[in-house]
Write a protein that holds these residues in place. Structure first.
Motif, PDB file in Angstrom:
ATOM      1  N   UNK A   1       0.810  -1.211   0.000  1.00  0.00           N
ATOM      2  CA  UNK A   1       0.000   0.000   0.000  1.00  0.00           C
ATOM      3  C   UNK A   1       0.844   1.261   0.000  1.00  0.00           C
ATOM      4  N   UNK A   2       0.214   2.423   0.135  1.00  0.00           N
ATOM      5  CA  UNK A   2       0.961   3.684   0.126  1.00  0.00           C
ATOM      6  C   UNK A   2       2.007   3.712   1.252  1.00  0.00           C
ATOM      7  N   UNK A   3       3.280   3.904   0.868  1.00  0.00           N
ATOM      8  CA  UNK A   3       4.385   3.862   1.835  1.00  0.00           C
ATOM      9  C   UNK A   3       4.225   4.887   2.953  1.00  0.00           C
ATOM     10  N   UNK A   4       3.664   6.074   2.630  1.00  0.00           N
ATOM     11  CA  UNK A   4       3.570   7.128   3.643  1.00  0.00           C
ATOM     12  C   UNK A   4       2.585   6.779   4.766  1.00  0.00           C
ATOM     13  N   UNK A   5       1.681   5.800   4.496  1.00  0.00           N
ATOM     14  CA  UNK A   5       0.725   5.412   5.547  1.00  0.00           C
ATOM     15  C   UNK A   5       1.350   4.465   6.577  1.00  0.00           C
ATOM     16  N   UNK A   6       2.543   3.943   6.237  1.00  0.00           N
ATOM     17  CA  UNK A   6       3.195   3.004   7.155  1.00  0.00           C
ATOM     18  C   UNK A   6       3.584   3.690   8.469  1.00  0.00           C
ATOM     19  N   UNK A   7       3.630   5.042   8.465  1.00  0.00           N
ATOM     20  CA  UNK A   7       3.972   5.746   9.721  1.00  0.00           C
ATOM     21  C   UNK A   7       2.841   5.647  10.755  1.00  0.00           C
ATOM     22  N   UNK A   8       1.681   5.129  10.319  1.00  0.00           N
ATOM     23  CA  UNK A   8       0.567   4.923  11.260  1.00  0.00           C
ATOM     24  C   UNK A   8       0.706   3.582  11.989  1.00  0.00           C
ATOM     25  N   UNK A   9       1.564   2.700  11.435  1.00  0.00           N
ATOM     26  CA  UNK A   9       1.745   1.375  12.032  1.00  0.00           C
ATOM     27  C   UNK A   9       2.300   1.512  13.450  1.00  0.00           C
ATOM     28  N   UNK A  10       1.802   0.664  14.330  1.00  0.00           N
ATOM     29  CA  UNK A  10       2.290   0.690  15.721  1.00  0.00           C
ATOM     30  C   UNK A  10       1.551   1.691  16.590  1.00  0.00           C
ATOM     31  N   UNK A  11       0.625   2.458  15.978  1.00  0.00           N
ATOM     32  CA  UNK A  11      -0.159   3.445  16.745  1.00  0.00           C
ATOM     33  C   UNK A  11      -1.609   2.970  16.840  1.00  0.00           C
ATOM     34  N   UNK A  12      -2.341   3.447  17.834  1.00  0.00           N
ATOM     35  CA  UNK A  12      -3.754   3.090  17.979  1.00  0.00           C
ATOM     36  C   UNK A  12      -4.577   4.347  18.251  1.00  0.00           C
ATOM     37  N   UNK A  13      -5.817   4.370  17.751  1.00  0.00           N
ATOM     38  CA  UNK A  13      -6.690   5.533  17.896  1.00  0.00           C
ATOM     39  C   UNK A  13      -8.042   5.068  18.429  1.00  0.00           C
ATOM     40  N   UNK A  14      -8.532   5.766  19.443  1.00  0.00           N
ATOM     41  CA  UNK A  14      -9.797   5.315  20.042  1.00  0.00           C
ATOM     42  C   UNK A  14     -10.946   6.302  19.846  1.00  0.00           C
ATOM     43  N   UNK A  15     -12.145   5.774  20.001  1.00  0.00           N
ATOM     44  CA  UNK A  15     -13.379   6.548  19.823  1.00  0.00           C
ATOM     45  C   UNK A  15     -14.424   5.961  20.768  1.00  0.00           C
ATOM     46  N   UNK A  16     -15.086   6.832  21.531  1.00  0.00           N
ATOM     47  CA  UNK A  16     -16.105   6.342  22.466  1.00  0.00           C
ATOM     48  C   UNK A  16     -17.488   6.714  21.952  1.00  0.00           C
ATOM     49  N   UNK A  17     -18.336   5.698  21.855  1.00  0.00           N
ATOM     50  CA  UNK A  17     -19.702   5.874  21.372  1.00  0.00           C
ATOM     51  C   UNK A  17     -20.620   5.184  22.386  1.00  0.00           C
ATOM     52  N   UNK A  18     -21.439   5.952  23.064  1.00  0.00           N
ATOM     53  CA  UNK A  18     -22.322   5.411  24.095  1.00  0.00           C
ATOM     54  C   UNK A  18     -21.491   4.682  25.153  1.00  0.00           C
ATOM     55  N   UNK A  19     -21.747   3.399  25.374  1.00  0.00           N
ATOM     56  CA  UNK A  19     -20.973   2.670  26.406  1.00  0.00           C
ATOM     57  C   UNK A  19     -19.839   1.852  25.791  1.00  0.00           C
ATOM     58  N   UNK A  20     -19.567   2.092  24.509  1.00  0.00           N
ATOM     59  CA  UNK A  20     -18.515   1.312  23.855  1.00  0.00           C
ATOM     60  C   UNK A  20     -17.295   2.152  23.509  1.00  0.00           C
ATOM     61  N   UNK A  21     -16.131   1.557  23.698  1.00  0.00           N
ATOM     62  CA  UNK A  21     -14.882   2.207  23.294  1.00  0.00           C
ATOM     63  C   UNK A  21     -14.312   1.382  22.139  1.00  0.00           C
ATOM     64  N   UNK A  22     -14.093   2.041  21.004  1.00  0.00           N
ATOM     65  CA  UNK A  22     -13.535   1.375  19.830  1.00  0.00           C
ATOM     66  C   UNK A  22     -12.071   1.779  19.695  1.00  0.00           C
ATOM     67  N   UNK A  23     -11.248   0.844  19.296  1.00  0.00           N
ATOM     68  CA  UNK A  23      -9.834   1.157  19.106  1.00  0.00           C
ATOM     69  C   UNK A  23      -9.377   0.612  17.751  1.00  0.00           C
ATOM     70  N   UNK A  24      -8.794   1.498  16.955  1.00  0.00           N
ATOM     71  CA  UNK A  24      -8.299   1.142  15.625  1.00  0.00           C
ATOM     72  C   UNK A  24      -6.778   1.240  15.618  1.00  0.00           C
ATOM     73  N   UNK A  25      -6.120   0.117  15.342  1.00  0.00           N
ATOM     74  CA  UNK A  25      -4.653   0.085  15.237  1.00  0.00           C
ATOM     75  C   UNK A  25      -4.334  -0.270  13.785  1.00  0.00           C
ATOM     76  N   UNK A  26      -4.010   0.760  12.945  1.00  0.00           N
ATOM     77  CA  UNK A  26      -3.761   0.512  11.519  1.00  0.00           C
ATOM     78  C   UNK A  26      -2.772  -0.626  11.276  1.00  0.00           C
TER      79      UNK A  26
END
Length: 216
Positions: free
Chosen positions: A1-26
């Motif tokens: 995939x796009x090489x510049x997106x590889x800098x997102x690897x190893x990081x995680x991003x969260x989002x809270x919706x109602x009583x749920x917490x979602x976490x996305x780790x590219x």
């Protein structure tokens, strides 16, 4: 995939919706944690990094598949990549049972060419794409044939997962080709042996001694 997106690897991003917490780790996974005091509060995986979503020859999202089981299937998540001022998980929904949709904002996709597939390919695959474009332009292949060629290119580049059936078919083809080559070689050898024997007989008829190599 796009090489510049590889800098997102190893990081995680969260989002809270109602009583749920979602976490996305590219390039890793998507998880969901129920934030409640219930004894059986859900906490699990909504998908593991699987392949790219490609539309109009552009990367439009990431598929996270084979998450925790959900009735008869596995949970899966499509992460849409959209332009934003900072890296953040902006929206989560469940359009159908156990299929989730996440929107991830990042400045890394704001450039109009940042998600093009073609520049990420090797020269050999780019050449195959160019040839397919020419064949389509000359009307030597159908639009369907062109799309199939592109799918094969994306699979070879590792952007899309090859289906199990296709992998088996590939292996069988390889085996049959090898068998065909060995069989052909064996046939040719027998034919040559016959011809050499004929020549030997012909030479001996004329009283000429045949001098072969030490292997004869």
């Amino acid at each position: 995939g796009p090489a510049h997106l590889s800098r997102l690897a190893g990081k995680c991003f969260s989002f809270v919706e109602s009583t749920y917490k979602y976490e996305f780790c590219p390039f890793h996974n998507v998880t969901q944690h129920e934030q409640s005091f219930r004894w059986n509060a859900y906490s699990g995986i909504l998908g593991i990094w699987h392949e790219w979503e490609i539309d109009n020859n552009t990367f439009v999202g990431m598929w996270m598949r084979e998450g925790d089981s959900c009735e008869t299937k596995s949970r899966q998540t499509k992460v849409h990549l959209v332009c934003g001022k900072s890296n953040k998980l902006a929206f989560v929904s469940e359009p159908s049972t156990c299929v989730y949709s996440l929107t991830f904002e990042t400045p890394l996709v704001c450039h109009p060419h940042s998600l093009l597939v073609y520049p990420t390919l090797t020269e050999a695959l780019q050449r195959r794409w160019d040839e397919a474009e020419q064949l389509l332009y000359d009307e030597l292949i159908t639009d369907q044939g062109y799309k199939k060629t592109l799918k094969d290119i994306f699979e070879e580049a590792g952007l899309l997962k090859v289906t199990e059936e296709k992998e088996v078919e590939k292996q069988n083809k390889k085996i049959s080709l090898e068998f065909e080559t060995v069989e052909k070689c064996s046939k040719e050898y027998k034919q040559l042996s016959k011809e050499i024997k004929k020549l030997k007989d012909l030479l001996s008829q004329h009283g000429i001694a045949y001098k072969g190599n030490s292997g004869e």
